[in-house]
Design an enzyme around this catalytic site. Structure first.
Site, PDB file in Angstrom:
ATOM      1  N   HIS A 315       0.664  -0.913   0.330  1.00 45.67           N
ATOM      2  CA  HIS A 315       0.115   0.195   0.014  1.00 45.67           C
ATOM      3  C   HIS A 315       0.961   1.211   0.360  1.00 45.67           C
ATOM      4  O   HIS A 315       0.817   1.976  -1.213  1.00 45.67           O
ATOM      5  CB  HIS A 315      -1.313   0.182   1.473  1.00 45.67           C
ATOM      6  N   GLU A 326       2.464  -0.855   7.853  1.00 41.57           N
ATOM      7  CA  GLU A 326       2.381  -2.326   6.799  1.00 41.57           C
ATOM      8  C   GLU A 326       3.672  -3.340   7.014  1.00 41.57           C
ATOM      9  O   GLU A 326       4.195  -4.193   7.051  1.00 41.57           O
ATOM     10  CB  GLU A 326       2.414  -1.344   5.756  1.00 41.57           C
ATOM     11  N   LYS A 347       3.316   3.861  -6.049  1.00 43.95           N
ATOM     12  CA  LYS A 347       2.326   5.146  -5.554  1.00 43.95           C
ATOM     13  C   LYS A 347       4.267   5.885  -5.983  1.00 43.95           C
ATOM     14  O   LYS A 347       3.306   7.237  -5.877  1.00 43.95           O
ATOM     15  CB  LYS A 347       2.330   5.092  -4.550  1.00 43.95           C
ATOM     16  N   HIS A 352      -0.949   8.008  -5.825  1.00 45.05           N
ATOM     17  CA  HIS A 352      -1.885   8.125  -4.935  1.00 45.05           C
ATOM     18  C   HIS A 352      -3.110   8.248  -5.085  1.00 45.05           C
ATOM     19  O   HIS A 352      -4.442   8.962  -5.147  1.00 45.05           O
ATOM     20  CB  HIS A 352      -2.130   7.803  -3.407  1.00 45.05           C
TER      21      HIS A 352
END
Length: 423
Positions: A315, A326, A347, A352
């Site tokens: 992520h 994470e 990203k 994002h």
């Protein structure tokens, strides 16, 4: 991949995900538009080159924003793809979706006429839906004092607009709906599409997601959260200072393996597992335990052991809280194998995309499995002891991997992880 046994005796074999009553699910088409390119080929080229799509934002009133960078699709000309009537009816997020869907269906070589259309559907993710339509019409009412808006405003801005238009474009008469779970929307959508095809509820599902929040109101809202960087996206780097918004879409064709084989379709990857969890803890602060449960759940659903996973598309937003949470989740879920994993955040290149982000990140997972190229985390400058994993810093890497995960963890504590395998 050779069969292995986990500590609990679970067998990780090809047969484990073809147990009686469940169909194998494969990806046979992919399409995208994002700041890195208007199609899959240009996006994958940017991944390989470690090229950023983040630049100065360009739209009305941007000079009034504190945050003036983003991964914007600068050269977007809807008239190149849609007629005047369609442009009046399609918000930008729907336009992006339809273009990505067209690419995916063309690659898959599917024709939905007849029975296949009755047994096929679409499930897409978006967090904000028609944000550009909201923004423009609020402005005309409040700033210009207009008393009426265009009759198409509601059908343009509603979150299900993109899914509905895709269903109409291809005559998909099976399940059709939209998932809105903030930054996990696309992963939730693709996970549900996977489950529908695997269960036999649908033969083919178009799935993925889109977002177009790069407008004055969209960025202004995010500014208030103070999670945005003013200069760059540096996931996992000790000097990271926030996320950078992007826009675009990714759409995929998920279909029954036997259906794909019968017509000789090219199989890009197999979808083998999905899990979702909820932190039930805080509306903005993520929980490592919630993320870990989703990661473990996806591997269990796929019948994969931690040692089977070679790469995770993280992520990895570039915020202090998300990245270290994470990494802690990955470390706990994988144990000693965490040190051998490659984990990167794309990203850093495409920004994002909020509800659409998991769909563009799925392309990096497919590239890893099919092409043996791991997309890098660019902008990485300083090691962070709380993110002490192999984050594939700055330069793409050639490596053979047989199975990968795609992580998505949203505000509100909503987690969704998908497992893919090379075919």
């Amino acid at each position: 991949m050779s069969p292995k046994k986990a500590k609990d005796g679970k067998v990780s074999t090809f047969e484990a995900t073809t147990r009686e009553g469940l169909r194998r699910v494969v990806i046979t088409g992919a399409g995208t538009i994002n700041a890195l390119g208007h199609d899959v080929a240009s996006t994958l080229a940017a991944f390989r080159e470690g090229r950023s799509g983040i630049s100065q934002l360009d739209f009305r009133d941007v000079d009034r924003l504190s945050i003036q960078i983003g991964a914007q699709v600068h050269d977007w000309k809807p008239e190149d793809y849609f007629n005047r009537q369609q442009i009046l009816l399609y918000d930008k997020f729907t336009q992006f979706t339809l273009l990505a869907a067209k690419q995916a269906v063309a690659q898959a070589g599917l024709n939905f006429a007849g029975k296949l259309g009755l047994n096929s559907g679409v499930v897409l993710g978006t967090a904000a839906g028609g944000m550009n339509t909201w923004d423009e019409n609020y402005r005309t009412v409040y700033e210009e004092g207009k008393n009426r808006v265009h009759p198409f405003v509601v059908p343009k801005l509603m979150n299900n607009a993109a899914a509905s238009h895709v269903s109409m474009e291809y005559g998909l008469r099976g399940p059709a709906f939209t998932v809105a779970t903030a930054c996990a929307s696309s992963n939730h959508a693709m996970g549900l599409a996977f489950q529908m095809v695997r269960s036999g509820a649908a033969k083919v599902m178009l799935t993925g997601g889109s977002e177009a929040m790069l407008c004055f109101g969209g960025v202004k809202a995010w500014e208030g959260l103070r999670v945005m960087s003013k200069d760059a996206c540096r996931p996992f780097s000790a000097n990271r200072n926030g996320m950078v918004q992007g826009e675009g879409a990714g759409v995929f064709v998920f279909e029954d393996y036997e259906n794909a084989r019968a017509r000789g379709a090219e199989i890009l990857a197999e979808v083998v597992g999905f899990a979702m969890s909820s932190d039930a803890q805080d509306i903005v602060m993520p929980s490592a335990q919630g993320a870990e449960r989703a990661i473990r759940g996806a591997m269990q659903d796929a019948g994969l052991n931690p040692e089977d996973i070679g790469y995770i598309n993280a992520h990895g937003t570039g915020t202090a809280a998300n990245d270290k949470t994470e990494c802690a989740a990955v470390a706990h879920a994988f144990g000693h194998h965490a040190d051998r994993l490659m984990i990167s955040s794309t990203k850093s290149m495409h920004g994002h995309l909020i509800g659409g982000t998991g769909a563009v990140e799925m392309l990096a997972c497919i590239m890893a499995l099919r092409d043996g190229v791991i997309a890098p985390t660019i902008g990485y400058e300083e090691p962070d002891p709380e993110c002490a994993l192999d984050v594939v810093p700055n330069v793409a890497r050639e490596a053979r991997v047989d199975a990968v995960l795609s992580n998505a963890f949203a505000f509100g504590g909503l987690n969704a992880v998908i497992a893919l395998r090379r075919v």
